[in-house]
Scaffold this active site. Structure first.
Site, mmCIF file in Angstrom:
data_model
loop_
_atom_site.group_PDB
_atom_site.id
_atom_site.type_symbol
_atom_site.label_atom_id
_atom_site.label_comp_id
_atom_site.label_asym_id
_atom_site.label_seq_id
_atom_site.Cartn_x
_atom_site.Cartn_y
_atom_site.Cartn_z
ATOM 1 N N ARG A 33 0.864 -1.187 0.000
ATOM 2 C CA ARG A 33 0.000 0.000 0.000
ATOM 3 C C ARG A 33 0.900 1.236 0.000
ATOM 4 O O ARG A 33 1.783 1.351 0.857
ATOM 5 C CB ARG A 33 -0.922 -0.001 1.212
ATOM 6 C CG ARG A 33 -1.819 -1.227 1.296
ATOM 7 C CD ARG A 33 -2.570 -1.273 2.604
ATOM 8 N NE ARG A 33 -3.577 -0.229 2.681
ATOM 9 C CZ ARG A 33 -4.884 -0.432 2.502
ATOM 10 N NH1 ARG A 33 -5.326 -1.638 2.194
ATOM 11 N NH2 ARG A 33 -5.746 0.546 2.586
ATOM 12 N N ARG A 83 -1.833 -1.004 -3.802
ATOM 13 C CA ARG A 83 -3.010 -0.168 -3.559
ATOM 14 C C ARG A 83 -2.545 1.254 -3.260
ATOM 15 O O ARG A 83 -1.665 1.457 -2.414
ATOM 16 C CB ARG A 83 -3.830 -0.701 -2.387
ATOM 17 C CG ARG A 83 -5.050 0.178 -2.058
ATOM 18 C CD ARG A 83 -5.932 -0.438 -1.006
ATOM 19 N NE ARG A 83 -6.519 -1.693 -1.457
ATOM 20 C CZ ARG A 83 -7.588 -1.768 -2.248
ATOM 21 N NH1 ARG A 83 -8.175 -0.667 -2.683
ATOM 22 N NH2 ARG A 83 -8.063 -2.941 -2.601
ATOM 23 N N CYS A 272 -3.355 -11.526 11.766
ATOM 24 C CA CYS A 272 -1.912 -11.291 11.638
ATOM 25 C C CYS A 272 -1.178 -12.479 11.032
ATOM 26 O O CYS A 272 -0.175 -12.325 10.334
ATOM 27 C CB CYS A 272 -1.307 -10.963 13.005
ATOM 28 S SG CYS A 272 -2.021 -9.496 13.787
ATOM 29 N N CYS A 275 -0.996 -12.167 7.338
ATOM 30 C CA CYS A 275 -0.766 -10.820 6.805
ATOM 31 C C CYS A 275 0.308 -10.835 5.715
ATOM 32 O O CYS A 275 1.401 -11.360 5.903
ATOM 33 C CB CYS A 275 -0.339 -9.885 7.930
ATOM 34 S SG CYS A 275 -0.028 -8.191 7.368
ATOM 35 N N ASP A 531 -30.202 -44.724 26.521
ATOM 36 C CA ASP A 531 -30.920 -45.218 27.693
ATOM 37 C C ASP A 531 -32.378 -45.521 27.371
ATOM 38 O O ASP A 531 -32.940 -46.517 27.850
ATOM 39 C CB ASP A 531 -30.833 -44.179 28.816
ATOM 40 C CG ASP A 531 -31.541 -44.634 30.073
ATOM 41 O OD1 ASP A 531 -31.172 -45.707 30.603
ATOM 42 O OD2 ASP A 531 -32.462 -43.934 30.530
#
Length: 561
Positions: A33, A83, A272, A275, A531
């Site tokens: 980015r 980005r 994380c 990442c 049962d």
């Protein structure tokens, strides 16, 4: 000494991805980015202090050439997606030139932009011609007056026009980012999801995050699980979509809707471990973690006359110091970090912020290449070969999460102990468990037809399962006593196998999960069926007791078919 390699090795079987962009936990950073500007034409409350921020002087911001130089280096090392962020990136005069030049980089697959949408409709044709692939648009309210309150400016209709224009021009999906804040816009969740019915949008609800100046308060944060529960009340049969390993959003779809929606859970359930992102701020600092306050000034290294090799050494050293995960929501809120506007992500170096490397503009760069990248472990060994083997072993271990697994119900001496959950924050938690009871033909038919001598086995087993879930802490020694919001026990009869499949779903709002409650419920319900049926046959098998899914804790779990 270790020779620090730059670029990809010829033998990809040894290292298929650049060592420089691979951290000590094996994470490969293929997504960059780049903030193009600190300026913005809005003043969003969660992004910028009300009084504004002191902007870096223009001379200290990255030039177009410097942006492209850094982009080229990162793409050369394996970055496949860039980005462009801000501030507001579309107010930078040369944004079209930057996109056009990025498009020429061999190996770069995706160019994206995150924008507030104010200038989008006007610029979109040129942006598409320049080579823009993906668009994220920030929009925090569908009510014009509330929009103006949040962003402290007018312009709601411009943003909506930009969204519609992007759809018309074939961007699919157009992503809409919504930061959810309690008391402000959490009442619009259903309206945002409804947008996806007719339009190919991906609405992404972002948990409110702490940054300098946004007056973060835990009470303002609406967690992913709370948002999802609210949406499920309107659309119970949501479809959870498969996402890529490094995708940040947990994505869902309402059946029949054109678009989809998701959650970015940075605060309640961090991602994380997968990442793959790095950030370069507008003033040229590399941030290896959005929530970290450590930075390295690539601008200063560039302006010192450093070679590509030297730049890559600095980048590799910073990536190598990336921590395993961020500090958690409460520690983050106490840390000194930039306001979001100065980080870049729609999301000033402040006094006291640690800097890895800051050089005067005219300084000469002198680097020692030994131990820059691989030897960042905490080993006290003096033998480099030991360190290298240890690092490789560590990286292998971080790829395989089982090597990090440890029992939580034992103390340092291996003795049984109860986990202290006092420091955890109560969240909405759910768990679903299954069990199967194979009955045989005769017992199954009597059960199905409610003809058993002891009465309605399914009704009794349902009640037993619910009661058992509430008694889990009394039955399992180290389980916490939880206030259950709801428990359901249901049955599905499988005639082909003469079996009853039992499902238990437990909900709580608490500090620890309800997996044990759900598993106890199906187990006791299954025993009760046994049962009730054993007078007919003892050849009954209870099998396949398992947890299907859980949500709301540190990490979600979904058992794949």
């Amino acid at each position: 000494p270790c020779v620090f390699t730059t670029g990809r090795r010829p033998d990809n079987s040894l290292l298929p991805f650049s060592a420089i962009l691979t951290d000590g936990f094996g994470r490969r950073h293929s997504y960059l980015r780049i903030s193009l500007t600190e300026k913005c034409n809005l003043r969003c409350q969660y992004c910028m202090p009300e009084e504004g921020v002191k902007l870096t002087s223009r001379a200290q911001l990255l030039s177009t050439l410097e942006v492209l130089t850094l982009a080229r280096l990162f793409v050369q090392e394996g970055v496949e997606k860039i980005r462009l962020t801000g501030g507001e990136p579309l107010i930078r005069p040369d944004v079209l030139d930057i996109i056009s030049e990025l498009r020429k980089l061999e190996g770069l697959k995706t160019i994206a932009v995150t924008t507030n949408g104010m200038n989008l409709a006007r610029l979109l044709p040129k942006l598409k011609d320049a080579g823009l692939d993906l668009i994220n648009i920030s929009l925090d309210s569908l009510v014009p007056a509330k929009f103006e309150f949040i962003v402290r400016r007018k312009g709601f209709h411009k943003v909506m026009e930009g969204i519609d224009r992007a759809i018309e021009m074939g961007y699919n999906p157009v992503k809409v980012n919504c930061v959810v804040m309690r008391g402000l816009n959490e009442d619009e969740l259903l309206d945002f999801v409804a947008l996806t019915e007719k339009k190919p949008l991906e609405v992404r609800f972002i948990e409110y995050m702490p940054f300098d100046g946004n007056k973060w308060n835990f009470k303002k944060m609406v967690s992913y699980q709370e948002m999802l529960d609210h949406i499920r009340q309107q659309w119970p049969n949501l479809e959870k979509l498969q996402t890529g390993h490094s995708d940040t959003a947990k994505t869902f779809k309402v059946h029949g809707f054109k678009g989809q929606f998701g959650f970015i859970t940075s605060m309640s359930d961090h991602f994380c471990g997968s990442c793959n992102r790095l950030r370069i701020t507008a003033d040229g600092s590399l941030k290896v973690c959005l929530f970290g306050n450590s930075e390295v000034s690539l601008r200063d290294v560039l302006r010192s006359g450093a070679s590509d090799e030297e730049l890559l050494q600095i980048i590799g050293g910073a990536v190598g110091k990336k921590k395993k995960q961020h500090a958690g929501m409460f520690s983050i809120s106490q840390m000194k970090n930039r306001p979001m506007i100065l980080i870049g992500g729609h999301l000033l170096r402040t006094p006291g912020t640690p800097i890895f490397c800051t050089l005067p503009v005219n300084a000469k760069l002198s680097l020692k290449y030994d131990n820059v990248r691989l030897f960042h472990s905490q080993s006290s060994s003096k033998d480099p070969s030991v360190k290298l083997d240890q690092t490789k072993s560590d990286m292998k271990g971080h790829h395989d999460e089982t090597t990090e697994a440890k029992l939580t119900h034992t103390d340092a001496q291996g003795r049984a102990t109860m986990v202290d959950v006092g420091g955890k924050i109560p969240t909405r938690r759910t768990a679903t468990a299954h069990a199967t009871v194979i009955l045989g033909h005769t017992a199954f038919q009597l059960l199905r037809d409610n003809q058993l001598a002891k009465g309605d086995a399914l009704a009794v087993a349902q009640l037993a399962g619910i009661m058992a879930s509430k008694q889990t802490s009394a039955l399992i020694p180290l389980c916490h006593l939880l206030p259950l919001d709801h428990t359901s026990v249901t049955f599905e009869l499988n005639e082909l196998h003469n079996a009853a499949v039992i499902t238990a779903v437990c909900h709580t709002t608490g500090r620890t999960g309800v997996e044990m409650e759900a598993l106890t419920a199906v187990s006791v319900a299954a025993l009760t069926v046994y049962d009730m049926c054993k007078a007919v046959s003892h050849d009954i098998i209870i099998t396949d007791v398992k947890l299907l899914r859980k949500t709301g804790g540190k990490r979600d779990f979904n058992r794949h078919p």
